[in-house]
Design a protein around this motif. Structure first.
Motif, PDB file in Angstrom:
ATOM      1  N   MET A   6    -118.987  13.999  53.850  1.00 48.97           N
ATOM      2  CA  MET A   6    -119.342  12.575  53.869  1.00 48.97           C
ATOM      3  C   MET A   6    -119.431  12.040  55.290  1.00 48.97           C
ATOM      4  O   MET A   6    -120.290  11.211  55.596  1.00 48.97           O
ATOM      5  CB  MET A   6    -118.325  11.780  53.057  1.00 48.97           C
ATOM      6  N   LEU A  43    -114.934  17.687  51.004  1.00 49.66           N
ATOM      7  CA  LEU A  43    -115.794  16.572  50.614  1.00 49.66           C
ATOM      8  C   LEU A  43    -115.800  15.481  51.667  1.00 49.66           C
ATOM      9  O   LEU A  43    -116.854  14.914  51.994  1.00 49.66           O
ATOM     10  CB  LEU A  43    -115.339  16.020  49.265  1.00 49.66           C
ATOM     11  N   VAL A  85    -122.057  10.117  48.172  1.00 47.93           N
ATOM     12  CA  VAL A  85    -122.290  11.557  48.020  1.00 47.93           C
ATOM     13  C   VAL A  85    -123.686  11.751  47.449  1.00 47.93           C
ATOM     14  O   VAL A  85    -124.000  11.244  46.370  1.00 47.93           O
ATOM     15  CB  VAL A  85    -121.231  12.216  47.109  1.00 47.93           C
TER      16      VAL A  85
END
Length: 403
Positions: A177, A173, A257
């Motif tokens: 990003m 993740l 996100v």
């Protein structure tokens, strides 16, 4: 049967009809056509008297039976005689049958809808680009070397394979990003420094903003991403026990996100295909190849249009295929159409791509041509800024000439 009524003045014969119903057998009363209504009213009064004497416990069952009796009496009183009256007798026709209980039952009504012959059913056709299978096969062939930056430095290569499962998912993740508006080479270098520092939820929260900014610099918009990393880490620790959400709805709630990152995180971290990850490369190539019904304006519109016709088993593969193809061949500026295998089927092949405007002050930046009006305004501004020369008196000029 004939009954004769005599009076002092008039004698007349009244034909009658003998009723064979069991309700009228005990009275043997004579009912004429003119007196049918009186007989019906007297019968109704007898039935009501009989209803009043019924036990209230079984009133429900008796009520139904009494209603049926009233209905039968009303039909008999109002129905005209089927046989013609004669002076020889008043017996009913032998072919007539008494009313049965099953004849009074309600018949089921069958409802049928008429078909509209003039209206044709609407057929929804499945749209798809004409040559997309051949074009996708050529892209696979051009990407067979797997030597694009996304193949070696993408989100699938930025996490620590030896870390715990929840830590690996968090690193995926974080790399997604950081990859926004950033090349894969810069993202991979920033992830190496973060992993050496400790890329976990706890380490991100305990690191101050200045130190975290130095670790991820020079990714695009690094100051904004420092703030997003802090907010996302705090949210993951408070709501998800340090792990990332396992749904697109939960991932897009995290600060920084978007839909593209959420679908890629579901594919890489959770091994679940929830949608197509559309970035700037996929958005650009899909429009160039004509894979959309209408040109889209942003990656989210492109994702929805692609998911309408592209088979689901190709959603995961399409991202890294098109991203690597866009990094090597179908470049944003001056694409290499001469070496592309789709140059004969691509509607955008060998067309002039929009040139990127060079930065101000660079040797390739063209100098703006001034028009006559602009030149006059520039001269006026210069005369205003520069001091005017002091005028010399004529006597001083004469002395200079004499000398």
């Amino acid at each position: 049967m004939l009954h004769v009524r005599c009076s002092t003045r008039v004698c007349h014969v009244v034909p009658c009809v003998t009723m064979t119903s069991p309700y009228f057998m005990h009275s043997r009363s004579v009912i004429t056509r003119s007196g049918a209504q009186n007989a019906a009213s007297s019968l109704r009064s007898k039935l009501t008297d009989r209803r009043s004497n019924v036990d209230p416990v079984c009133s429900v069952a008796v009520k139904v039976k009494v209603e049926e009796e009233e209905e039968e009496a009303r039909i008999v009183a109002q129905r005209p005689s089927s046989a013609p009256l004669s002076t020889g007798g008043c017996q009913p026709k032998t072919g007539t049958l008494p009313l049965c209980a099953h004849s009074r039952r309600k018949r089921q009504v069958k409802v049928e809808y008429e078909k509209d012959e003039g209206v044709t059913p609407v057929k929804t056709e499945h749209w798809e680009p004409p040559d997309w299978k051949k074009q996708l096969g050529y892209i696979r062939e051009m990407r067979s070397g797997r030597d694009a930056p996304v193949d070696n430095m993408g989100a699938k290569k930025c996490y620590d394979p030896e870390a715990a499962a929840h830590v690996r998912r968090f690193q995926v993740l974080v790399s997604l990003m950081l990859s926004s508006q950033t090349k894969d080479q810069v993202t991979a270098a920033a992830m190496q420094k973060l992993r050496a520092h400790g890329c976990t939820v706890e380490h991100i929260l305990t690191t101050d903003d200045e130190a975290l900014g130095k670790l991820i610099y020079p990714v695009g918009f690094w100051r904004t991403k420092v703030r997003y990393l802090k907010l996302t880490s705090a949210m993951l620790q408070n709501e998800f026990a340090g792990d990332i959400p396992d749904s697109v709805e939960g991932l897009v709630r995290l600060p920084g996100v978007g839909p593209k990152m959420a679908h890629l995180a579901m594919d890489i971290a959770w091994d679940q295909v929830s949608g197509i990850g559309v970035d700037t490369h996929v958005h650009r190539i899909s429009n160039r190849l004509g894979w959309l019904k209408e040109p889209s304006k942003n990656p989210e519109e492109t994702r929805k249009a692609l998911e309408e016709w592209l088979p689901r088993e190709l959603w995961s593969e399409s991202n890294w295929l098109l991203v690597g193809f866009g990094q090597q061949v179908c470049l944003p500026v001056s694409p290499l159409c001469s070496v592309c295998l789709n140059q004969y089927s691509c509607p955008s092949a060998h067309k002039i791509s929009p040139t990127k405007r060079p930065e101000a002050g660079s040797p390739r930046s063209p100098k703006p041509k001034t028009e006559p009006e602009q030149e006059s305004t520039v001269k006026r501004e210069r005369t205003k800024k520069e001091p005017l020369p002091t005028p010399v008196p004529p006597t001083a000029q004469r002395r200079r000439l004499k000398k």
